[in-house]
Scaffold this motif. Structure first.
Motif, short mmCIF file in Angstrom:
data_model
loop_
_atom_site.label_atom_id
_atom_site.label_comp_id
_atom_site.label_asym_id
_atom_site.label_seq_id
_atom_site.Cartn_x
_atom_site.Cartn_y
_atom_site.Cartn_z
N LYS A 1 -10.83 1.32 19.36
CA LYS A 1 -11.93 1.67 20.36
C LYS A 1 -11.65 3.00 20.69
O LYS A 1 -12.83 3.68 20.95
CB LYS A 1 -11.82 0.70 21.39
CG LYS A 1 -12.51 -0.55 21.14
CD LYS A 1 -12.23 -1.77 22.25
CE LYS A 1 -12.80 -3.11 21.89
NZ LYS A 1 -11.85 -4.17 22.76
N ILE A 2 -10.38 3.24 20.63
CA ILE A 2 -10.16 4.79 21.08
C ILE A 2 -9.90 5.96 20.02
O ILE A 2 -9.89 7.22 20.14
CB ILE A 2 -9.26 4.82 22.11
CG1 ILE A 2 -7.95 4.26 21.52
CG2 ILE A 2 -9.63 3.99 23.41
CD1 ILE A 2 -6.66 4.31 22.70
N ASP B 1 -12.30 12.96 17.74
CA ASP B 1 -13.12 14.14 18.28
C ASP B 1 -12.57 15.05 19.26
O ASP B 1 -12.81 16.21 18.89
CB ASP B 1 -14.29 13.55 19.05
CG ASP B 1 -15.37 12.79 18.15
OD1 ASP B 1 -15.38 13.13 17.02
OD2 ASP B 1 -16.42 12.22 18.78
N VAL B 2 -11.65 14.63 19.90
CA VAL B 2 -10.66 15.65 20.62
C VAL B 2 -10.07 16.59 20.07
O VAL B 2 -9.83 17.75 20.33
CB VAL B 2 -10.00 14.71 21.68
CG1 VAL B 2 -9.14 15.73 22.49
CG2 VAL B 2 -10.80 13.78 22.75
N PHE B 3 -9.42 16.18 18.89
CA PHE B 3 -8.27 16.69 17.90
C PHE B 3 -9.34 17.71 16.94
O PHE B 3 -8.65 18.76 16.53
CB PHE B 3 -7.61 16.05 17.23
CG PHE B 3 -6.36 15.75 18.04
CD1 PHE B 3 -5.26 16.59 17.79
CD2 PHE B 3 -6.47 14.82 18.88
CE1 PHE B 3 -4.10 16.42 18.63
CE2 PHE B 3 -5.09 14.46 19.55
CZ PHE B 3 -4.05 15.37 19.35
N MET B 4 -10.64 17.61 16.95
CA MET B 4 -11.41 18.43 15.91
C MET B 4 -11.43 19.90 16.24
O MET B 4 -10.75 20.53 15.20
CB MET B 4 -12.77 17.96 15.96
CG MET B 4 -13.52 18.54 14.91
SD MET B 4 -15.21 17.85 14.92
CE MET B 4 -15.79 18.13 16.35
N SER C 1 -17.05 4.25 14.90
CA SER C 1 -17.66 5.52 14.93
C SER C 1 -17.81 6.04 16.36
O SER C 1 -17.73 5.20 17.34
CB SER C 1 -19.00 5.64 14.20
OG SER C 1 -19.97 4.95 15.17
N SER C 2 -17.89 7.45 16.48
CA SER C 2 -18.12 8.01 17.89
C SER C 2 -19.01 9.02 17.66
O SER C 2 -20.17 8.76 16.75
CB SER C 2 -16.85 8.77 18.30
OG SER C 2 -16.29 9.66 17.49
N LYS C 3 -19.21 9.85 18.62
CA LYS C 3 -20.22 10.95 18.42
C LYS C 3 -20.14 11.99 17.17
O LYS C 3 -21.10 12.41 16.62
CB LYS C 3 -20.34 11.78 19.71
CG LYS C 3 -21.67 12.56 20.04
CD LYS C 3 -21.53 13.17 21.33
CE LYS C 3 -23.01 13.67 21.83
NZ LYS C 3 -23.00 14.30 23.02
#
Lengths: 168, 285
Positions: free
Chosen positions: B50-51, B57-60, B177-179
């Motif tokens: 879930k996370i 995304d944060v690490f991109m 999947s996330s954004k």
């Protein structure tokens, strides 16, 4: 920024950089045997400045690796925690050993690390254990060998970095 | 003044004994309990899935930091060049031929990329509207549960269990999947099951992954099954997770073990698609 905060920042910076190198740089064929830089850097800081790195760093970077690598959440945290504890418990003996002796210790530590990582905690791989899987065992040995070989340069670079930038 | 925890006082001489104490075992045990709680939450509630994609995304943006030293090294070469060399290079740049060659090289590169994209599009045999193109971001080094992370656009309709396909065959399915990113479970993953049908014998079975660099295995195959070595297997479309008729792999070994009531059939998956940059996501209808 006071001296203590600056030191913490510089230590965590090296851990962050090693994490990024671990996750993004290497090609697929090298993935299974590439040394874990975060592990080596964490061991170094535990050995060099045991009072500056501890449970928090082990948990934080362990969890981050779990999230980025897709392993069971908390598994790397547990391993890093145990390694951190061992390093801090025996750092006096470890620090005074020669480089090659340290490399041998790193070699065995890395084999254990890789074997524990492959424990089938989700019970999805019932056909083989990690010791009967020859390919995985070979990868573990190569991983440990590369980590042991990389230990000396990591230690020397981080030692220079510590002496140059981190003022106690 | 030195903090109290950095030294002890000798009972004999009352002098400070300078030593850094090891971590307290009680704290280590507490932290380990926390880790076990995390593990249990992951095993029973799938907490990490879930996370995890949000963490990617944060690490991109931080991944650009890795490329920064390489870019700096490639550009720092100019600093050490002499004036004579630089002038010579300047003259060279003025020559029209050089410009054309550079342009040609650029065009050649673009055409190569186009060729790869065209090959992917031409392999699409199903409804084209169900395909969306994604780019590889990273692949984890986890040998038994390898994860492929792909970049997706924020407005894409990629959903769980959508299949990842290349021009050569099936790669895996989306498990989170996330954004901006999606997590793909590869066929090699030990948790992966794919319903397949064989090319010649037309037999149905499930393939279970065996880890990166290892063969998959057909599950519960009767000893009377007439599989052949080198026979290709395709997705059967049963269970509606994977589209029907996509190449999955090839039979590389058939063993009839006396202590087993099933045949041991090994399947070699595609290895090369892991080295390519673009994939299709087939969105299930």
């Amino acid at each position: 920024m006071n001296r203590e905060s600056k030191n913490q920042f510089l230590i965590y910076l090296t851990l962050c950089l090693s994490l990024l190198l671990d996750v993004y740089v290497f090609p697929v064929s090298f993935m299974a045997i590439k040394p874990s830089l975060v592990l080596l850097v964490l061991i170094y800081w535990n050995m060099a400045l045991p009072d500056r790195v501890g449970i928090a760093a082990a948990l934080l970077f362990g969890t981050l690796i779990d999230l980025l690598e897709g392993s069971l959440l908390g598994l790397h945290g547990t391993l890093f925690l145990l390694i951190t504890y061992m390093c801090q418990r025996f750092f006096y003996q470890f620090r005074v050993s020669g480089l090659w002796q340290q490399s041998i210790i790193i070699f065995f530590l890395c084999i254990l690390y890789k074997q524990i990582l492959a424990l089938d905690l989700l019970n999805v791989n019932e056909s083989q254990t990690n010791l009967s899987d020859v390919l995985y065992f070979t990868h573990s040995l190569l991983f440990a060998l590369f980590s042991a070989l990389l230990w000396s340069p990591v230690l020397l670079i981080l030692r220079y970095y510590r002496r140059r930038w981190i003022k106690i | 003044m030195m903090p109290k925890r950095e030294y002890k006082v000798s009972y004999i001489s009352s002098e400070a004994i300078f030593a850094v104490p090891a971590m307290k075992p009680s704290k280590v045990i507490l932290a380990m309990l926390l880790c076990f709680t995390l593990m249990l939450s992951d095993i029973y509630f799938g907490a990490s899935s879930k996370i995890r994609t949000y963490a990617h995304d944060v690490f991109m943006p931080l991944s650009t930091l890795v490329n920064l030293p390489l870019n700096l090294i490639s550009k720092s070469g100019d600093v050490f060049k002499t004036r004579y060399t630089l002038r010579k290079e300047l003259d060279e740049f003025r020559i029209e031929n050089k410009k054309l060659r550079v342009t040609n090289q650029f065009l050649e590169k673009v055409s190569k990329e186009n060729e790869e994209l065209n090959r992917l599009w031409s392999s699409a045999r199903l409804n084209l509207n169900n395909y969306s193109l994604v780019k590889k971001r990273t692949i984890s080094s986890n040998e038994f549960q390898p994860l492929l992370i792909v970049d997706i656009s924020s407005d894409s309709s990629i959903d769980l269990n959508d299949s990842l396909i290349t021009d050569k065959g099936l790669i895996g399915r989306v498990i989170a999947s996330s954004k901006y990113s999606a997590e793909v479970m590869l066929l090699h993953d030990v948790r992966s099951f794919v319903p397949v049908i064989s090319e010649k014998s037309k037999l149905h079975a499930n393939i279970k992954g065996g880890g990166l660099g290892r063969s998959g295995k057909l599950q519960y195959v009767k000893k009377t099954a007439a599989y052949e070595l080198g026979e290709k297997v395709y997705s059967s479309g049963i269970a509606d997770t994977f589209p029907e008729g996509v190449y999955v792999g090839e039979i590389v070994s058939i063993k009839d073990l006396s202590d087993s009531e099933f045949l041991e059939v090994e399947i070699s998956f595609l290895q090369s698609p892991l080295n390519q940059d673009f994939y299709f996501v087939y969105e299930n209808e």
